[in-house]
Design a protein around this motif. Sequence first.
Motif, PDB file in Angstrom:
ATOM      1  N   ASP A 129      27.549 -28.275 -15.113  1.00  0.00           N
ATOM      2  CA  ASP A 129      26.343 -28.704 -14.396  1.00  0.00           C
ATOM      3  C   ASP A 129      25.146 -28.253 -15.239  1.00  0.00           C
ATOM      4  OD1 ASP A 129      24.015 -28.661 -12.664  1.00  0.00           O
ATOM      5  OD2 ASP A 129      25.383 -28.811 -10.958  1.00  0.00           O
ATOM      6  N   PRO A 130      24.231 -29.154 -15.604  1.00  0.00           N
ATOM      7  CA  PRO A 130      23.088 -28.774 -16.448  1.00  0.00           C
ATOM      8  C   PRO A 130      22.273 -27.617 -15.886  1.00  0.00           C
ATOM      9  CG  PRO A 130      23.239 -31.157 -16.262  1.00  0.00           C
ATOM     10  CD  PRO A 130      24.235 -30.595 -15.300  1.00  0.00           C
ATOM     11  N   ARG A 131      22.322 -27.421 -14.564  1.00  0.00           N
ATOM     12  CA  ARG A 131      21.542 -26.346 -13.953  1.00  0.00           C
ATOM     13  C   ARG A 131      22.092 -24.966 -14.288  1.00  0.00           C
ATOM     14  NH1 ARG A 131      21.657 -28.946  -8.022  1.00  0.00           N
ATOM     15  NH2 ARG A 131      23.700 -29.563  -8.860  1.00  0.00           N
ATOM     16  N   LEU A 132      23.319 -24.906 -14.784  1.00  0.00           N
ATOM     17  CA  LEU A 132      23.890 -23.629 -15.213  1.00  0.00           C
ATOM     18  C   LEU A 132      23.574 -23.316 -16.661  1.00  0.00           C
ATOM     19  CD1 LEU A 132      25.458 -23.835 -12.525  1.00  0.00           C
ATOM     20  CD2 LEU A 132      27.447 -22.884 -13.722  1.00  0.00           C
ATOM     21  N   TRP A 133      22.864 -24.227 -17.325  1.00  0.00           N
ATOM     22  CA  TRP A 133      22.584 -24.066 -18.748  1.00  0.00           C
ATOM     23  C   TRP A 133      21.090 -24.080 -19.018  1.00  0.00           C
ATOM     24  CZ3 TRP A 133      26.529 -23.382 -22.324  1.00  0.00           C
ATOM     25  CH2 TRP A 133      27.823 -23.539 -21.811  1.00  0.00           C
ATOM     26  N   SER A 134      20.690 -23.333 -20.043  1.00  0.00           N
ATOM     27  CA  SER A 134      19.307 -23.373 -20.509  1.00  0.00           C
ATOM     28  C   SER A 134      19.041 -24.715 -21.185  1.00  0.00           C
ATOM     29  CB  SER A 134      19.058 -22.244 -21.504  1.00  0.00           C
ATOM     30  OG  SER A 134      19.154 -20.994 -20.865  1.00  0.00           O
ATOM     31  N   PRO A 135      17.791 -25.059 -21.424  1.00  0.00           N
ATOM     32  CA  PRO A 135      17.490 -26.331 -22.086  1.00  0.00           C
ATOM     33  C   PRO A 135      18.153 -26.498 -23.445  1.00  0.00           C
ATOM     34  CG  PRO A 135      15.505 -25.465 -21.067  1.00  0.00           C
ATOM     35  CD  PRO A 135      16.559 -24.399 -20.940  1.00  0.00           C
ATOM     36  N   ASP A 136      18.502 -25.368 -24.113  1.00  0.00           N
ATOM     37  CA  ASP A 136      19.140 -25.490 -25.426  1.00  0.00           C
ATOM     38  C   ASP A 136      20.618 -25.863 -25.333  1.00  0.00           C
ATOM     39  OD1 ASP A 136      20.436 -23.153 -24.687  1.00  0.00           O
ATOM     40  OD2 ASP A 136      19.395 -21.884 -26.136  1.00  0.00           O
ATOM     41  N   ARG A 137      21.202 -25.838 -24.123  1.00  0.00           N
ATOM     42  CA  ARG A 137      22.606 -26.205 -23.872  1.00  0.00           C
ATOM     43  C   ARG A 137      23.596 -25.293 -24.600  1.00  0.00           C
ATOM     44  NH1 ARG A 137      21.858 -32.698 -24.870  1.00  0.00           N
ATOM     45  NH2 ARG A 137      20.144 -33.015 -23.416  1.00  0.00           N
ATOM     46  N   ILE A 138      23.133 -24.169 -25.058  1.00  0.00           N
ATOM     47  CA  ILE A 138      23.998 -23.186 -25.720  1.00  0.00           C
ATOM     48  C   ILE A 138      24.095 -21.921 -24.880  1.00  0.00           C
ATOM     49  CG2 ILE A 138      24.273 -21.720 -27.766  1.00  0.00           C
ATOM     50  CD1 ILE A 138      22.918 -23.897 -29.392  1.00  0.00           C
ATOM     51  N   HIS A 139      22.988 -21.542 -24.275  1.00  0.00           N
ATOM     52  CA  HIS A 139      22.947 -20.330 -23.469  1.00  0.00           C
ATOM     53  C   HIS A 139      22.909 -20.675 -21.982  1.00  0.00           C
ATOM     54  CE1 HIS A 139      20.987 -19.225 -27.376  1.00  0.00           C
ATOM     55  NE2 HIS A 139      21.975 -18.347 -27.306  1.00  0.00           N
ATOM     56  N   ALA A 140      23.526 -19.842 -21.189  1.00  0.00           N
ATOM     57  CA  ALA A 140      23.499 -20.048 -19.745  1.00  0.00           C
ATOM     58  C   ALA A 140      22.100 -19.794 -19.210  1.00  0.00           C
ATOM     59  CB  ALA A 140      24.503 -19.120 -19.069  1.00  0.00           C
ATOM     60  N   SER A 141      21.783 -20.455 -18.110  1.00  0.00           N
ATOM     61  CA  SER A 141      20.538 -20.208 -17.386  1.00  0.00           C
ATOM     62  C   SER A 141      20.745 -18.978 -16.498  1.00  0.00           C
ATOM     63  CB  SER A 141      20.205 -21.415 -16.524  1.00  0.00           C
ATOM     64  OG  SER A 141      21.191 -21.559 -15.500  1.00  0.00           O
ATOM     65  N   PRO A 142      19.690 -18.497 -15.815  1.00  0.00           N
ATOM     66  CA  PRO A 142      19.916 -17.400 -14.865  1.00  0.00           C
ATOM     67  C   PRO A 142      21.001 -17.717 -13.845  1.00  0.00           C
ATOM     68  CG  PRO A 142      17.575 -17.627 -15.296  1.00  0.00           C
ATOM     69  CD  PRO A 142      18.248 -18.785 -15.996  1.00  0.00           C
ATOM     70  N   VAL A 143      21.003 -18.954 -13.340  1.00  0.00           N
ATOM     71  CA  VAL A 143      22.056 -19.345 -12.385  1.00  0.00           C
ATOM     72  C   VAL A 143      23.418 -19.304 -13.075  1.00  0.00           C
ATOM     73  CG1 VAL A 143      22.951 -21.237 -10.963  1.00  0.00           C
ATOM     74  CG2 VAL A 143      20.496 -20.765 -11.014  1.00  0.00           C
ATOM     75  N   GLY A 144      23.477 -19.760 -14.325  1.00  0.00           N
ATOM     76  CA  GLY A 144      24.730 -19.743 -15.060  1.00  0.00           C
ATOM     77  C   GLY A 144      25.232 -18.331 -15.314  1.00  0.00           C
ATOM     78  N   HIS A 145      24.338 -17.434 -15.722  1.00  0.00           N
ATOM     79  CA  HIS A 145      24.746 -16.043 -15.953  1.00  0.00           C
ATOM     80  C   HIS A 145      25.243 -15.397 -14.657  1.00  0.00           C
ATOM     81  CE1 HIS A 145      23.866 -15.132 -20.169  1.00  0.00           C
ATOM     82  NE2 HIS A 145      22.810 -15.906 -20.076  1.00  0.00           N
ATOM     83  N   ALA A 146      24.586 -15.725 -13.544  1.00  0.00           N
ATOM     84  CA  ALA A 146      25.034 -15.192 -12.257  1.00  0.00           C
ATOM     85  C   ALA A 146      26.435 -15.694 -11.925  1.00  0.00           C
ATOM     86  CB  ALA A 146      24.048 -15.584 -11.156  1.00  0.00           C
ATOM     87  N   ARG A 147      26.699 -16.966 -12.222  1.00  0.00           N
ATOM     88  CA  ARG A 147      28.037 -17.518 -11.966  1.00  0.00           C
ATOM     89  C   ARG A 147      29.090 -16.865 -12.872  1.00  0.00           C
ATOM     90  NH1 ARG A 147      29.078 -22.165  -8.475  1.00  0.00           N
ATOM     91  NH2 ARG A 147      27.207 -22.312  -7.185  1.00  0.00           N
ATOM     92  N   ILE A 148      28.742 -16.629 -14.136  1.00  0.00           N
ATOM     93  CA  ILE A 148      29.697 -15.982 -15.055  1.00  0.00           C
ATOM     94  C   ILE A 148      30.023 -14.574 -14.562  1.00  0.00           C
ATOM     95  CG2 ILE A 148      30.104 -15.161 -17.404  1.00  0.00           C
ATOM     96  CD1 ILE A 148      28.183 -17.386 -18.355  1.00  0.00           C
ATOM     97  N   ALA A 149      28.999 -13.824 -14.170  1.00  0.00           N
ATOM     98  CA  ALA A 149      29.227 -12.468 -13.656  1.00  0.00           C
ATOM     99  C   ALA A 149      30.125 -12.509 -12.420  1.00  0.00           C
ATOM    100  CB  ALA A 149      27.895 -11.807 -13.325  1.00  0.00           C
ATOM    101  N   ALA A 150      29.858 -13.471 -11.529  1.00  0.00           N
ATOM    102  CA  ALA A 150      30.664 -13.601 -10.318  1.00  0.00           C
ATOM    103  C   ALA A 150      32.099 -13.979 -10.659  1.00  0.00           C
ATOM    104  CB  ALA A 150      30.043 -14.634  -9.382  1.00  0.00           C
ATOM    105  N   ALA A 151      32.284 -14.794 -11.698  1.00  0.00           N
ATOM    106  CA  ALA A 151      33.629 -15.186 -12.117  1.00  0.00           C
ATOM    107  C   ALA A 151      34.403 -13.985 -12.647  1.00  0.00           C
ATOM    108  CB  ALA A 151      33.546 -16.278 -13.183  1.00  0.00           C
TER     109      ALA A 151
END
Length: 261
Positions: free
Chosen positions: A163-185
Amino acid sequence: MAYARYVAIGDSQTEGLGDPDGKGGWRGFADRLADVLAHAATDLRYANLAVRGRLAHQVREAQLDAAIALRPDLATVVAGMNDLIRPSFSAAAVVACLEDMFASLTATGARVASLTFPDLSRLSPIMRPLRNRVLDLNAGIRTAAARHGVVLVETFGYSVTTDPRLWSPDRIHASPVGHARIAAAFADALALPGSDSGWSMPLPGTRNSTVADTVAAELRWFSSFLGPWLYRRLRNRSSGHQLTGKRPTLAPVTPPAHGPA
């Protein structure tokens, strides 16, 4: 199980790029996971040796011995994305580096956790040639993790991970929402108190894009991110040139009063 010493090694994802900490630095999934761990063990100490731009062999060479010296009872190892997007990529070479890190850390008695990579081809048309690379790399990671008893977070099979919302605009690094999901995983895979599989659920709402929107987004991405990245590669210069880990020694973690976010 409560952990007392958590050490994170890796590249920019572990350093936390894409997830500002509000103080001019980066938070990231490892910091967020440390907050979760600190709620289970009030004496938790945490170190983060990760540096952006590092290839898997550079993580092994520069961070592994330092991590072992800190005697962690939990370590996360996340590396390979920078290798994946290089023309010279070799899944076997990356897996060999990761397996060496898995073996060395588990041999000390530490519990080790890592992850597979999502289907990057779903993020952008220009990334479609990477799909077979991701499949090969993930297969090797799974085999190495199973061989050494490494806890593995599976990301490839979940639509939310692209989901693009889990990624920063560069599509390489996770967004804050993405980092939160990774930590939760990671928390879920480690069966930490209060964790569950909610990280894998789709985000609410959908965003429909027209062909024109997609073309415009690809052009912006190429000019803003891919172009500068290619320029650095031509100069053989890493984004992490002369940088060191942001948290090189074990230090106490004070979890947020409102709980992990």
